[in-house]
Design a protein around this motif. Structure first.
Motif: not given
Length: 458
Positions: A225-230, A253-257, A273-276, A297-306
């Motif tokens: 469940x969502x609460x137990x993921x971390x 937001x999820x990355x930072x949290x 992520x793209x806010x950096x 920990x990354x968003x999909x900005x890193x899933x291509x070309x990394x």
């Protein structure tokens, strides 16, 4: 090794072959062996191959080979979907062309200062690598002259179309000479790619990796469940004795949290992520790729070309929004044909996505969280630490200068030194954590290329 798989069998000058050998290139990958002979004959090529298959080298070698360095005009242009990929392509081209003096490779990407790019264009370049939006902006404002371009490369073409760059690409191509060589590289080959290829290329050769197997990546899925993921993350890492991990989230937001939560659990993590700011993103990639931090920990900005090798675990904290993104995420752990492990955490709300994964992958293993074999004695850590040097290419500081200062000057063994990244105004060097204080003190009190620089541990 078959003779026809060696780079030495290509129609390349001796000094180019020696440079390839010094970079560790001997045997061609499948996509290189299939495409390079035609590319070196200046034919158009459409190539389908996943990230990590060696495609950057495949299209970069012809660019370097046909370059007329004495003609100080833009001769080749490479379009890429993200800043990270564009920067890595530029680095690869610079390495492949280091046997040629005074080659200027310029990156033009959004998210960084615009005016310095205008100044760099005014001073000229041989090769441009960038994202479509920023390159088109320079074209519209007449900062760039593409009249002498003889080579066009579209890398990760499918991703650029997914990101809505089709119109920008079309406008850029309209400004290029018709008599040119065009190369289109894509991980997938869908109908929209076919339409783009017809617009970009002339009588192209189509090549495809035939030996790409989905099953080289073990995929495990855990329902939670969502609460137990971390709370599950440390167990996933320790039970698999992972040393280098990428965790994908769907939102910034999820990355930072998640980063904050894992830090509170005692784990060293980086976020991407793209806010950096671009400098932060560049540093993050350097720190992770040189093995100074074990978890990204990354968003999909890193899933291509990394382009980072030896990632032994990918965790999908959030199930990807589509199958293509999922494929590229898990591919981070199987670069250059190596096997790997990808773990996905899902909740009851992800049932539709899980059904899509079942239909596309036949090697999914559904596991139970309670069966995780958590090794409490295992602690993920990095073998290296990174030193920041306040001097780079603009101060004539090269990787070899830093290596010499650490070995001959400080007295470190070559095995104590990892990757060295020399940027325009600063440099980064990874050293083994056992000798980081010795390296820091030695460089701080010594000189690099006869000069003193400020040194920090990052």
């Amino acid at each position: 090794m078959k003779e026809d798989e060696k780079f030495s069998k290509l129609k390349l000058p001796e000094e180019f072959l020696k440079n390839l050998e010094s970079l560790g290139f001997d045997k061609m990958t499948e996509i290189q062996a299939k495409s390079l002979p035609s590319l070196l004959d200046e034919k158009d090529v459409i190539a389908q191959a996943k990230t990590g298959s060696g495609k950057t080298v495949a299209f970069s070698i012809p660019i370097v080979q046909k370059l007329d360095v004495k003609r100080f005009r833009i001769q080749s242009i490479v379009l890429a979907p993200t800043r990270e990929l564009a920067n890595q392509i530029a680095i690869e081209i610079r390495k492949l062309s280091r046997h040629i003096h005074n080659v200027k490779v310029l990156t033009l990407c959004g998210g960084v200062a615009y005016r310095p790019q205008v100044s760099s264009l005014f001073h000229g370049a041989h090769i441009i690598v960038g994202t479509p939006g920023r390159i088109l902006k320079h074209i519209n404002e007449e900062n760039i002259n593409l009249n002498e371009v003889n080579t066009l490369v579209l890398d990760e073409a499918d991703k650029m179309l997914d990101m809505g760059f089709l119109e920008d690409i079309g406008l850029i191509i309209d400004t290029l000479p018709k008599n040119r060589q065009s190369m289109l590289f894509s991980a997938t080959y869908q109908e929209n790619i076919d339409n783009l290829a017809k617009f970009v290329t002339k009588n192209p050769l189509n090549v495809k990796n035939e030996n790409e197997e989905k099953t080289i990546i073990d995929q495990k899925l855990y329902e939670t469940n969502q609460d137990a993921k971390t709370s599950i993350i440390p167990s996933l890492i320790s039970s698999n004795k992972a040393k280098s991990v990428i965790i994908f989230c769907n939102t910034k937001i999820q990355c930072d949290a998640l980063s904050d939560d894992l830090y509170d659990l005692g784990l060293d993590v980086l976020t991407l992520h793209s806010d950096l700011e671009q400098k932060q993103r560049d540093e993050t990639i350097i720190f992770f790729s040189n093995k100074s931090y074990p978890i990204l920990i990354a968003t999909d900005v890193a899933s291509r070309g990394l382009h980072i090798d030896d990632i032994d675990l990918v965790i999908n904290y959030d199930i990807a929004r589509d199958l293509e993104t999922h494929t590229h995420r898990i591919g981070r752990t199987a670069r250059a044909g190596k096997g790997g492990l990808a773990i996905s955490l899902f909740t009851i709300d992800d049932e539709d996505k899980i059904e899509d994964l079942k239909a596309d992958f036949d090697n999914l293993q559904f596991e139970r969280v309670e069966h995780l074999d958590d090794d409490l004695s295992y602690k993920i850590d990095s073998d290296y630490r990174t030193l920041f040097i306040n001097g780079g290419k603009k101060q004539k500081v090269r990787a070899g200068d830093i290596l010499g200062a650490l070995t001959a000057g400080v007295g470190l063994a070559k095995d104590d030194i990892g990757k060295i990244n020399s940027l325009d105004f600063c440099s980064y060097v990874a050293v083994k954590k056992e000798v980081v204080k010795k390296a820091l003190d030695g460089l701080s009190n010594g000189r690099i290329k006869g000069k003193y620089f400020k040194i920090y541990e990052k």
